[in-house]
Design a protein around this motif. Structure first.
Motif, PDB file in Angstrom:
ATOM      1  N   ASP A   1       0.831  -1.199   0.000  1.00 41.68           N
ATOM      2  CA  ASP A   1       0.000   0.000   0.000  1.00 41.68           C
ATOM      3  C   ASP A   1       0.869   1.254   0.000  1.00 41.68           C
ATOM      4  OD1 ASP A   1      -2.267  -1.535  -0.006  1.00 41.68           O
ATOM      5  OD2 ASP A   1      -2.510  -1.506   2.179  1.00 41.68           O
ATOM      6  N   LEU A   2       1.977   1.209   0.759  1.00 41.93           N
ATOM      7  CA  LEU A   2       2.877   2.360   0.799  1.00 41.93           C
ATOM      8  C   LEU A   2       3.551   2.570  -0.556  1.00 41.93           C
ATOM      9  CD1 LEU A   2       4.670   2.146   4.277  1.00 41.93           C
ATOM     10  CD2 LEU A   2       3.145   3.942   3.455  1.00 41.93           C
ATOM     11  N   ILE A   3       3.960   1.500  -1.185  1.00 44.61           N
ATOM     12  CA  ILE A   3       4.588   1.602  -2.496  1.00 44.61           C
ATOM     13  C   ILE A   3       3.618   2.223  -3.500  1.00 44.61           C
ATOM     14  CG2 ILE A   3       5.621   0.325  -4.406  1.00 44.61           C
ATOM     15  CD1 ILE A   3       7.354   0.408  -1.931  1.00 44.61           C
ATOM     16  N   PHE A   4       2.359   1.788  -3.450  1.00 46.63           N
ATOM     17  CA  PHE A   4       1.350   2.334  -4.364  1.00 46.63           C
ATOM     18  C   PHE A   4       1.094   3.804  -4.061  1.00 46.63           C
ATOM     19  CE2 PHE A   4      -3.040   3.199  -5.686  1.00 46.63           C
ATOM     20  CZ  PHE A   4      -2.987   2.783  -7.016  1.00 46.63           C
ATOM     21  N   GLU A   5       1.120   4.152  -2.793  1.00 49.72           N
ATOM     22  CA  GLU A   5       0.871   5.540  -2.407  1.00 49.72           C
ATOM     23  C   GLU A   5       1.981   6.464  -2.910  1.00 49.72           C
ATOM     24  OE1 GLU A   5       0.325   8.199   1.698  1.00 49.72           O
ATOM     25  OE2 GLU A   5       0.298   5.988   1.760  1.00 49.72           O
ATOM     26  N   TYR A   6       3.210   5.972  -2.904  1.00 48.85           N
ATOM     27  CA  TYR A   6       4.361   6.776  -3.339  1.00 48.85           C
ATOM     28  C   TYR A   6       4.822   6.396  -4.751  1.00 48.85           C
ATOM     29  CZ  TYR A   6       5.060   8.697   1.343  1.00 48.85           C
ATOM     30  OH  TYR A   6       4.917   9.368   2.540  1.00 48.85           O
ATOM     31  N   ARG A   7       3.925   5.830  -5.542  1.00 50.61           N
ATOM     32  CA  ARG A   7       4.302   5.347  -6.878  1.00 50.61           C
ATOM     33  C   ARG A   7       4.771   6.481  -7.784  1.00 50.61           C
ATOM     34  NH1 ARG A   7      -1.112   5.744  -6.434  1.00 50.61           N
ATOM     35  NH2 ARG A   7      -2.339   6.670  -8.137  1.00 50.61           N
TER      36      ARG A   7
END
Length: 229
Positions: free
Chosen positions: A2-8
């Motif tokens: 979820d964090l990776i997607f948020e900072y994509r």
């Protein structure tokens, strides 16, 4: 995840900048490599000595030291020189220019030896045959030297390029917002540094895998008609 997607978006912009930096430095390094190889194979003693000094100096100093030296010291030197000569005003060297230029010059020294060895591997009789047939130098280079030089140089070129691609991570220390810089910033702000460094690991691995596939295809193209040992 979820964090990776948020900072994509941040990771994507860093990845694009890393690719741009790698390609810009590659162009510079190939130019320096070709010039260095020509100088080392030249009959001109001064050109050979200059090329030897270039490769010895660059390969003997850590890459990070050279990058910081150019970024912090080069700007001061240029401005002091311009002020003393009165030829130009204040010049600011960007992180991208300093990183691409320095990495290009560094790996130009390695490409110098790669291209020199590739040219020396070409049978001298083929070049002499071209000369005896009255072929001009430009035609000899395009039809005899260049195709074989590329074929002989590709294995070493591939290894050097993959190292060069990973070396772009060093520019993060001078503030360029590449993949490593953005991943580290996101990881530090969220307290999940390992997660974002792992994401950078996967992205770099993907970039090197794509590069390896592309260069292997290029090697197969230039190896058509060649004899494999």
């Amino acid at each position: 995840m979820d964090l990776i997607f948020e900072y994509r978006a941040q990771l994507l912009s860093g990845t694009l900048l890393t690719v741009q930096l790698a390609l810009a430095s590659l162009v510079i390094s190939v130019i320096f490599g070709l010039l260095g190889a020509w100088a080392k194979l030249s009959a001109n003693r001064i050109a050979r000595r200059f090329a030897n000094a270039y490769t010895t100096l660059v390969r003997g100093v850590p890459d990070l030291v050279l990058i910081m030296l150019v970024f912090y010291g080069g700007q001061v030197t240029l401005n002091n020189l311009g002020e003393a000569l009165g030829l130009w005003g204040y010049i600011e060297i960007s992180q991208f220019a300093a990183g691409a230029g320095t990495i290009g010059v560094i790996f130009g020294a390695y490409f110098t030896e790669t291209f020199r060895g590739a040219i020396m591997a070409i049978p001298r009789g083929q070049i002499e045959a071209g000369i005896s047939c009255g072929m001009p130098r430009g035609l000899i280079f395009r039809h005899i030297i260049w195709p074989q030089m590329v074929r002989f140089a590709l294995p070493g070129f591939t290894n050097t390029w993959l190292v060069q691609l990973k070396t772009t991570a060093l520019v993060s220390v001078i503030g360029l917002q590449d993949l490593v810089y953005n991943a580290f910033t996101a990881g530090r702000s969220t307290g999940q540094l390992f997660t974002f460094m792992a994401a950078a690991f996967v992205i770099y691995l993907t970039l090197t895998a794509i590069s390896d596939i592309a260069l292997r295809a290029l090697d197969r193209r230039y190896s058509v008609g060649g004899v494999r040992a």
